[in-house]
Design a protein around this motif. Structure first.
Motif: not given
Lengths: 404, 388
Positions: B17-32
């Motif tokens: 999605g838009a924004g760094v938080d959504a991106f960072w959450d996906a990284l932290m959650e290991k969610r491809p």
């Protein structure tokens, strides 16, 4: 004390010919390399001419790894070979010497061939497209020169070639590099031809920059390559110095994706920055190599910008666009036009603005309308402007007048 | 001494999605962030590659009618640049036009418009070729659109490369700031998914699952079988430190050194413990070169760095990739938390001989972050970021 950056090797390839000699004599005589396009079928186009490089060596089929090289790489490597031979630094450039290249299309000819084959239902050879991406030609050049430094490919549309020289200049001036390679190149490719055709930017008659009756541009192809070095290093190794880059300016219009800002404010700012950066006055400029594409909007904008920067001097300083001789080389334009201007400066002959007949009322520029006009040229300004509102300007001076 | 350059804003448009938080959450959650985007062409031995990290519906994100007909690449770039400018605490409508620079990195450019323009030309002749598609297919069209969107009138450059494009862009932004004296420079990269490009990488055997097994990115792994392509854009705001501090900006990191080749950075003394490596590994042959470089850098005496790879989550998005790696590095430095490594085998991975491979996110007292990339054919690159 800023370090000084000089040019010690130069290579050029345009529709006027291969090498400096052919290009300089073409410029002195006022020849034009614009002719009927032969590399693709121009049926269905409003226009059928352009400035193709006719050197058979460039078109000769290659084998082995070289067969993967797009025409863009072949043009670039040929110009580089001349520059390196002149600089005689084949083994002497520091390994970390950076390469700055400017291009608009990269290996688009291969990309177009690949895509056509794919559309025809075939399975095109990947080799067709292995040189498509626009940074690969600079990578080939780096490898050919045996260098291991950074490659930076600038794709600022038609300003790219000037930007490459500007980056190389700043890199040496700031002390980040002892030497740098700067290059600009582009090919005659049906993709771009069709693009400019669709924008109705190609001249259906002949391209006549700054003329009242100008009706468009002619595309060209080719490139120029420069070996640039820090002055002390060049002198220490006894290199013959061709010219000195002394100023660079760059700006953005933020106006429209293809059209220039009609006020010429962005272009004027780039020219002004280059002149201030060079530490000279507008009155010190002996020749302006204009971007002068021959389209109505570019030339009006550029005339306004020259007026802004040069004030009363604008009607006196000799101006010409060399594009009626070479065609518009897009990403190669800034580099090729710098090379032509330098050769003309060193030969003491003003490059002509071919096909110029009728002044545009209000421009009030000193357009060089005939070939072979002799002049003492010590300092030149070369303009390059591109799509996306990219503006760049270079100030280059004869070496020897200020050799301290 | 040239002035210090710091990073004060980050903006990401990714499949999260838009924004760094959504991106960072996906990284932290290991969610491809992969989904089935259809098969462009069979890859090796009849296997198909179906997955890609497609960006969100950009028209729902970018509320700016001026760009409604622009290529997705430009829309991604304008949207990500806006996020970065806002994140930096600057006014997108109030940048100092002549004191702001812009550097945009692209690899394939607006490849969908490029393909569509040429399909019409090759299929129906010159009269069918669209000037609108042509204008926006030019490699610097995203830069042109971003400059128009935020009235940026300083130096503007588009730089090209393959896997190292983002590092090239930051490198060029630093050069541009030092060469021209502009105090602020927006730098970023963007990439679009395209079936012809995917088909070509499939033919070259670079697209997962070229060597069988699951379709995914396995960095630095024997099990790697290619990359999954992605798209999106990512921009950052670079500023002269003094100017940033004078306006009280939040500083994510200081640009300590940058190289557009895989050259070891000078400040080796700081390496090891307290360092986070945001690696560019994408499950292809480029990983070998990157691993060898990192091992030589960190394999000697001294502590082990943390390591993380963003591409198993966001895919290989070329022009935008290094920028996304950089954002992961900036977030880690700023938050004191490193995302999971995303490297197969954990402690059993050969990487663990020189780095701390972890399956989970960890708190870490970081001093520096290193962003690395080994290109396919470009020079690779190394960016060293230090905590302010």
């Amino acid at each position: 004390m800023r370090r000084r950056a000089v040019i010690t090797g130069m290579g050029i390839l345009t529709a006027l010919g291969t090498g400096k000699e052919a290009n300089l004599s073409g410029v002195i005589e006022g020849s034009s390399g614009i002719a009927l396009i032969t590399s693709f079928d121009t049926t269905g186009y409003r226009v059928r001419t352009g400035g193709e490089v006719k050197d058979p060596e460039i078109s000769r089929p290659a084998t082995g790894k070289l067969a993967r090289h797009d025409r863009a790489t072949r043009l670039l490597l040929a110009a580089a070979a001349e520059a390196m031979a002149e600089a005689s630094v084949a083994r002497g450039l520091p390994e970390e010497t950076p390469v700055f290249a400017g291009t608009t299309l990269g290996g688009m000819i291969g990309g177009v061939a690949y895509h056509r084959a794919l559309m025809a239902g075939g399975r095109p050879r990947p080799a067709l497209i292995m040189d498509y991406l626009s940074h690969l030609q600079a990578a080939h050049l780096r490898d050919r020169l045996g260098l291991k430094g950074e490659i930076s490919t600038v794709s600022n549309a038609c300003a790219s070639g000037a930007n490459a020289i500007g980056f190389a200049f700043k890199e040496i001036q700031s002390g980040c590099a002892e030497a740098a390679i700067a290059a600009g190149y582009d090919t005659m490719c049906e993709f771009t031809y069709a693009g400019f055709n669709s924008l109705q930017a190609l001249s259906p008659t002949v391209t006549r920059p700054f003329d009242r009756d100008r009706d468009g541009l002619a595309l060209g192809e080719g490139g120029a390559v420069f070996v640039m070095e820090e002055l002390g290093r060049a002198k220490a190794r006894g290199a013959r110095i061709i010219a000195e880059v002394i100023g660079y300016g760059e700006s953005t219009d933020a106006y429209h994706i293809t059209r220039p800002d009609p006020s010429g404010a962005g272009a004027a700012r780039a020219m002004q920055m280059a002149i201030v950066d060079a530490g000279v006055d507008p009155a010190d400029i002996d020749y302006i190599n204009a971007h002068g594409t021959g389209t109505p909007p570019n030339d009006s904008m550029e005339a306004a910008a020259i007026k802004t920067v040069f004030g009363p001097h604008a009607s006196r300083v000799p101006v010409s666009s060399t594009k009626p001789m070479t065609g518009h080389l897009l990403g190669g334009a800034g580099a090729v036009e710098a090379a032509i201007s330098i050769m003309a400066m060193n030969a003491g002959v003003l490059p002509p603005n071919l096909n110029y007949r009728t002044p545009e009322p209000g421009f009030n520029l000193n357009v060089i309308d005939r070939p072979g006009e002799r002049a003492v040229i010590k300092t030149i300004l070369s303009n390059s402007f591109g799509f996306g509102g990219a503006n760049a300007a270079l100030v280059i001076r004869r070496y020897g007048d200020h050799a301290s | 001494m040239p002035p210090d350059i710091v990073i004060t804003g980050i903006g990401v448009i990714s499949q999260a999605g838009a924004g760094v938080d959504a991106f960072w959450d996906a990284l932290m959650e290991k969610r491809p962030l992969f989904s089935d985007i259809g098969s462009p062409a069979p890859v090796c031995r009849g296997r198909h590659s179906r997955l890609g990290a497609a960006a969100p519906d950009i028209d729902a994100v970018l509320d700016d009618r001026r760009f409604r007909r622009a290529a997705n690449l430009s829309k991604f770039a304008v949207a990500a640049a806006r996020l970065a400018i806002v994140d930096a605490g600057l006014d997108p409508a109030g940048l100092d036009p002549e004191e702001t620079g812009l550097v945009t990195g692209v690899t394939h450019g607006a490849i969908n418009f490029t393909r569509e323009f040429h399909e019409a030309l090759a299929g129906s002749g010159p009269a069918a070729a669209s000037p609108a598609l042509f204008s926006d297919s030019v490699l610097n069209a995203p830069a042109g659109n971003v400059s128009i969107a935020f009235n940026i009138r300083g130096p503007g450059h588009t730089v090209t490369g393959d896997l190292s494009t983002g590092i090239y862009a930051i490198n060029m932004a630093v050069k541009t700031m030092r060469g021209s004296g502009v105090k602020v420079c927006i730098a970023g990269g963007a990439e679009e998914l395209d079936p012809v490009v995917r088909g070509h990488y499939a033919r070259l055997g670079l697209l997962s699952p070229c060597k069988g097994k699951d379709e995914r990115i396995s960095p630095f792994s024997e099990a790697a079988n290619g990359f999954v392509p992605g798209e999106g854009a990512c921009f950052i705001v670079l500023e002269e430190r003094e100017a940033a501090e004078a306006r009280g900006a939040r500083v994510y990191a200081v640009v300590s050194s940058i190289s557009g080749t895989l050259k070891p950075p000078r400040q080796l003394g700081e390496m090891g413990d307290g360092v986070f490596v945001s690696a560019g590994a994408n499950g292809t042959y480029a990983d070998t070169k990157e691993a060898a470089f990192l091992k030589a850098l960190f394999g000697g005496a001294g502590g082990k760095p943390y390591i993380g790879c963003v591409k198993p989550v966001v895919g290989e998005s070329f022009g935008a990739s290094n920028m996304m790696q950089s954002v992961a590095a900036l977030k880690a430095l700023h938050s004191g938390c490193v995302p999971p490594s995303m490297i197969d085998g954990g402690g059993a991975s050969p990487v663990s001989s020189w780095a701390r491979v972890s399956a989970t996110a960890q708190a870490a007292a970081l001093k520096a972050a290193v962003v690395t990339t080994a290109g396919f054919n470009d020079g690779g690159g190394v960016l060293v970021l230090k905590k302010p």
